[in-house]
Design a protein around this motif. Structure first.
Motif, PDB file in Angstrom:
ATOM      1  N   GLN A  64       0.835  -1.198   0.000  1.00  0.00           N
ATOM      2  CA  GLN A  64       0.000   0.000   0.000  1.00  0.00           C
ATOM      3  C   GLN A  64       0.873   1.253   0.000  1.00  0.00           C
ATOM      4  O   GLN A  64       0.597   2.213  -0.739  1.00  0.00           O
ATOM      5  CB  GLN A  64      -0.929   0.005   1.209  1.00  0.00           C
ATOM      6  CG  GLN A  64      -1.863   1.195   1.262  1.00  0.00           C
ATOM      7  CD  GLN A  64      -2.726   1.173   2.522  1.00  0.00           C
ATOM      8  OE1 GLN A  64      -2.532   0.360   3.410  1.00  0.00           O
ATOM      9  NE2 GLN A  64      -3.681   2.081   2.588  1.00  0.00           N
ATOM     10  N   GLN A  65       1.936   1.241   0.773  1.00  0.00           N
ATOM     11  CA  GLN A  65       2.832   2.397   0.814  1.00  0.00           C
ATOM     12  C   GLN A  65       3.497   2.608  -0.535  1.00  0.00           C
ATOM     13  O   GLN A  65       3.601   3.743  -1.012  1.00  0.00           O
ATOM     14  CB  GLN A  65       3.899   2.206   1.892  1.00  0.00           C
ATOM     15  CG  GLN A  65       4.842   3.388   1.984  1.00  0.00           C
ATOM     16  CD  GLN A  65       6.135   3.071   2.691  1.00  0.00           C
ATOM     17  OE1 GLN A  65       6.438   1.906   2.936  1.00  0.00           O
ATOM     18  NE2 GLN A  65       6.900   4.086   2.998  1.00  0.00           N
ATOM     19  N   ARG A  66       3.948   1.535  -1.184  1.00  0.00           N
ATOM     20  CA  ARG A  66       4.569   1.661  -2.506  1.00  0.00           C
ATOM     21  C   ARG A  66       3.581   2.238  -3.516  1.00  0.00           C
ATOM     22  O   ARG A  66       3.940   3.102  -4.316  1.00  0.00           O
ATOM     23  CB  ARG A  66       5.081   0.302  -2.994  1.00  0.00           C
ATOM     24  CG  ARG A  66       6.403  -0.071  -2.403  1.00  0.00           C
ATOM     25  CD  ARG A  66       6.984  -1.329  -3.090  1.00  0.00           C
ATOM     26  NE  ARG A  66       7.699  -2.088  -2.097  1.00  0.00           N
ATOM     27  CZ  ARG A  66       7.272  -3.190  -1.497  1.00  0.00           C
ATOM     28  NH1 ARG A  66       6.121  -3.711  -1.814  1.00  0.00           N
ATOM     29  NH2 ARG A  66       7.997  -3.791  -0.582  1.00  0.00           N
ATOM     30  N   ARG A  67       2.341   1.749  -3.488  1.00  0.00           N
ATOM     31  CA  ARG A  67       1.325   2.271  -4.412  1.00  0.00           C
ATOM     32  C   ARG A  67       1.051   3.748  -4.158  1.00  0.00           C
ATOM     33  O   ARG A  67       0.947   4.543  -5.097  1.00  0.00           O
ATOM     34  CB  ARG A  67       0.033   1.457  -4.294  1.00  0.00           C
ATOM     35  CG  ARG A  67       0.118   0.078  -4.911  1.00  0.00           C
ATOM     36  CD  ARG A  67      -1.255  -0.584  -5.036  1.00  0.00           C
ATOM     37  NE  ARG A  67      -1.998  -0.614  -3.784  1.00  0.00           N
ATOM     38  CZ  ARG A  67      -1.947  -1.604  -2.897  1.00  0.00           C
ATOM     39  NH1 ARG A  67      -1.170  -2.651  -3.112  1.00  0.00           N
ATOM     40  NH2 ARG A  67      -2.652  -1.555  -1.796  1.00  0.00           N
ATOM     41  N   MET A  68       0.957   4.124  -2.878  1.00  0.00           N
ATOM     42  CA  MET A  68       0.704   5.532  -2.550  1.00  0.00           C
ATOM     43  C   MET A  68       1.878   6.403  -2.983  1.00  0.00           C
ATOM     44  O   MET A  68       1.674   7.498  -3.535  1.00  0.00           O
ATOM     45  CB  MET A  68       0.454   5.676  -1.044  1.00  0.00           C
ATOM     46  CG  MET A  68      -0.903   5.171  -0.605  1.00  0.00           C
ATOM     47  SD  MET A  68      -1.178   5.191   1.189  1.00  0.00           S
ATOM     48  CE  MET A  68      -0.616   6.778   1.671  1.00  0.00           C
ATOM     49  N   GLN A  69       3.089   5.932  -2.775  1.00  0.00           N
ATOM     50  CA  GLN A  69       4.269   6.703  -3.157  1.00  0.00           C
ATOM     51  C   GLN A  69       4.316   6.874  -4.679  1.00  0.00           C
ATOM     52  O   GLN A  69       4.582   7.973  -5.176  1.00  0.00           O
ATOM     53  CB  GLN A  69       5.532   6.006  -2.667  1.00  0.00           C
ATOM     54  CG  GLN A  69       6.790   6.805  -2.910  1.00  0.00           C
ATOM     55  CD  GLN A  69       8.018   6.124  -2.307  1.00  0.00           C
ATOM     56  OE1 GLN A  69       7.905   5.036  -1.735  1.00  0.00           O
ATOM     57  NE2 GLN A  69       9.151   6.747  -2.417  1.00  0.00           N
ATOM     58  N   ALA A  70       4.028   5.797  -5.414  1.00  0.00           N
ATOM     59  CA  ALA A  70       4.006   5.894  -6.878  1.00  0.00           C
ATOM     60  C   ALA A  70       2.909   6.858  -7.330  1.00  0.00           C
ATOM     61  O   ALA A  70       3.109   7.655  -8.262  1.00  0.00           O
ATOM     62  CB  ALA A  70       3.795   4.512  -7.493  1.00  0.00           C
ATOM     63  N   ASP A  71       1.753   6.796  -6.686  1.00  0.00           N
ATOM     64  CA  ASP A  71       0.658   7.689  -7.029  1.00  0.00           C
ATOM     65  C   ASP A  71       1.032   9.147  -6.776  1.00  0.00           C
ATOM     66  O   ASP A  71       0.761  10.029  -7.598  1.00  0.00           O
ATOM     67  CB  ASP A  71      -0.595   7.315  -6.229  1.00  0.00           C
ATOM     68  CG  ASP A  71      -1.792   8.168  -6.595  1.00  0.00           C
ATOM     69  OD1 ASP A  71      -2.385   8.786  -5.684  1.00  0.00           O
ATOM     70  OD2 ASP A  71      -2.129   8.230  -7.799  1.00  0.00           O
ATOM     71  N   ILE A  72       1.661   9.418  -5.643  1.00  0.00           N
ATOM     72  CA  ILE A  72       2.060  10.794  -5.309  1.00  0.00           C
ATOM     73  C   ILE A  72       3.084  11.295  -6.311  1.00  0.00           C
ATOM     74  O   ILE A  72       2.987  12.428  -6.811  1.00  0.00           O
ATOM     75  CB  ILE A  72       2.607  10.865  -3.870  1.00  0.00           C
ATOM     76  CG1 ILE A  72       1.448  10.677  -2.876  1.00  0.00           C
ATOM     77  CG2 ILE A  72       3.317  12.184  -3.610  1.00  0.00           C
ATOM     78  CD1 ILE A  72       1.883  10.483  -1.443  1.00  0.00           C
TER      79      ILE A  72
END
Length: 118
Positions: A64-72
């Motif tokens: 989830q953190q990786r996805r959020m970081q990529a999204d940001i």
């Protein structure tokens, strides 16, 4: 000779009686140990299950953190591209001259420069 065998037999019989009396206590002790081992094994299985659940949750949170970081990062790149690229680099300002200022002194601290006779 028969008397000697009888004595030996009586002595062996007494030893057998003592062993027979001791066996239930030993059997009880063995049963208690087996019961304790089984409880410990059940506890280990339970703790292993909890550990696996925690590891699964950690992996989920990392994903989830990786996805959020990529999204940001994607959103920031989109914003920069929408403005026509990244901000132009600002010229560094010349460092301001720092005024030489005496540090404030505490009134309750002894200063030998103020009291030359001390």
């Amino acid at each position: 000779m028969a008397k000697a065998w009888f004595r030996l037999g009586a002595g062996a019989g007494a030893a057998a009686v003592v062993l027979m009396l001791a066996l239930p206590a030993q059997a009880q002790g063995t049963a208690d140990l087996i019961d304790r081992i089984q409880r410990l094994e059940a506890q280990i299985r339970s703790l292993n299950g909890q550990l696996e659940q925690s590891q699964f949750r950690v992996r989920q949170m990392e994903d989830q953190q990786r996805r959020m970081q990529a999204d940001i990062e994607f959103r920031l790149n989109e914003l920069e591209n929408a403005r026509g690229g990244a901000r132009p680099a600002q010229q560094p300002r010349p460092p301001q001259q720092q005024q030489q200022q005496q540090p404030q002194r505490r009134g309750d601290v002894f200063d030998p420069s103020e009291q030359q006779a001390a």
